[in-house]
Design an enzyme around this catalytic site. Structure first.
Site, PDB file in Angstrom:
ATOM      1  CG  ASP A  12      -2.620  -1.238   1.429  1.00  0.00           C
ATOM      2  OD1 ASP A  12      -2.057  -1.585  -0.243  1.00  0.00           O
ATOM      3  OD2 ASP A  12      -2.524  -1.476   2.340  1.00  0.00           O
ATOM      4  CD  GLU A 131     -12.028  -0.957  -0.735  1.00  0.00           C
ATOM      5  OE1 GLU A 131     -12.650  -0.593  -0.161  1.00  0.00           O
ATOM      6  OE2 GLU A 131     -10.252  -0.751  -1.251  1.00  0.00           O
TER       7      GLU A 131
END
Length: 286
Positions: A12, A131
């Site tokens: 990330d 998600e």
């Protein structure tokens, strides 16, 4: 002969830094992403997945230069995600050196983009992220913007729709498990593999090698995207580097060293994870 499972290192990215949080929030700076990526490559990781975690906020993906530099040094599949909103964005990412792009927000807001992208670039190039957050009633809904924005879209039906649109892969993030080290949400993953033949990448919850053994022996997912278990191991390996005057200015490394040992994460490198998987009868590349 069955296909080998894949281990994917997820990185990330926020600005120039590799970051990590819990439930996709509370991001802490870990260091320079290229150092982590090159280490994982040398350790036999199968793929790398770079996610720009603030791309939705700024409505753009800013990883092009980072990916272009990385593609000169590593020779495994590289997926780029975050802020991919158009065919031009996909083209830019691929031109920079990515092999695949990962889309979430734009897929939910404009499913026709996925159909167009598959037609133009091929299904193997297009990955869609879901998600998933568990609701009080027990079902899961899909969120966007790193798990922050509610969509009301039910995860199982959305996975089925995406498979009909021709996507090459789905990466399923259990936001409830992400960063916790509590293991994967195998029930969620099974419910998705039951409704689609599209390869599924599991993400969220790996805290030790045994969690990956459980994942691959109890489900039919094709791959796992892992972060904390790898990143904290590399931080231990690179401790002397991180203690240098230049690195110590970051200020977050002290927090990471102190918290890692008290968390539910049992750090491990890709090579050791693969050895444990093979010992458990899981077919993977060596």
């Amino acid at each position: 002969m069955p296909h080998p499972i894949r281990l994917i290192a997820r990185l990330d990215i926020k600005g120039p830094n590799l970051v990590k949080g819990i439930h996709l929030e509370g991001l802490r700076v870990l260091g320079r992403p290229e150092e982590f990526a090159e280490y994982y490559y040398k350790q036999g990781i199968d793929e790398l997945f770079y996610m720009d975690v603030v791309a939705s906020l700024y409505e753009r993906n800013s990883l092009s230069h980072m990916i272009a530099d990385l593609a000169k040094k590593i020779f495994i599949p590289l997926t780029v995600g975050g802020g991919i909103r158009s065919l031009e964005d996909i083209h830019t990412a691929l031109r920079s050196g990515a092999d695949k792009v990962c889309i979430n927000t734009a897929a939910i807001k404009n499913p026709d983009l996925i159909k167009q992208a598959v037609k133009k670039f091929g299904s193997s190039t297009i990955v869609v992220a879901i998600e998933a957050i568990r609701q009080p009633e027990g079902h899961h809904l899909a969120y966007i913007d790193n798990g922050r924005e509610f969509t009301g879209v039910e995860v199982i039906s959305w996975a089925r729709t995406l498979s009909m649109l021709g996507v090459g892969e789905l990466i399923i993030t259990s936001v409830d498990h992400e960063g916790t080290g509590l293991g994967f949400d195998i029930n969620l993953l099974k419910s998705i593999t039951d409704v689609t033949e599209v390869p599924i990448i599991a993400h969220g919850g790996a805290g030790k090698a045994n969690d990956l053994i459980d994942l691959f022996t109890q489900s039919t997912v094709s791959a796992a995207a892992i972060a904390s278990i790898l990143h904290y191991h590399y931080l231990t390996e690179a401790r002397t580097k991180l203690a240098s005057p230049e690195e110590s200015k970051e200020g977050n490394y002290t927090f990471l060293r102190g918290s890692a040992s008290n968390s539910k994460i049992n750090p491990c490198d890709p090579a050791t994870i693969k050895t444990k998987l093979i010992d458990a009868g899981v077919f993977c590349r060596v």
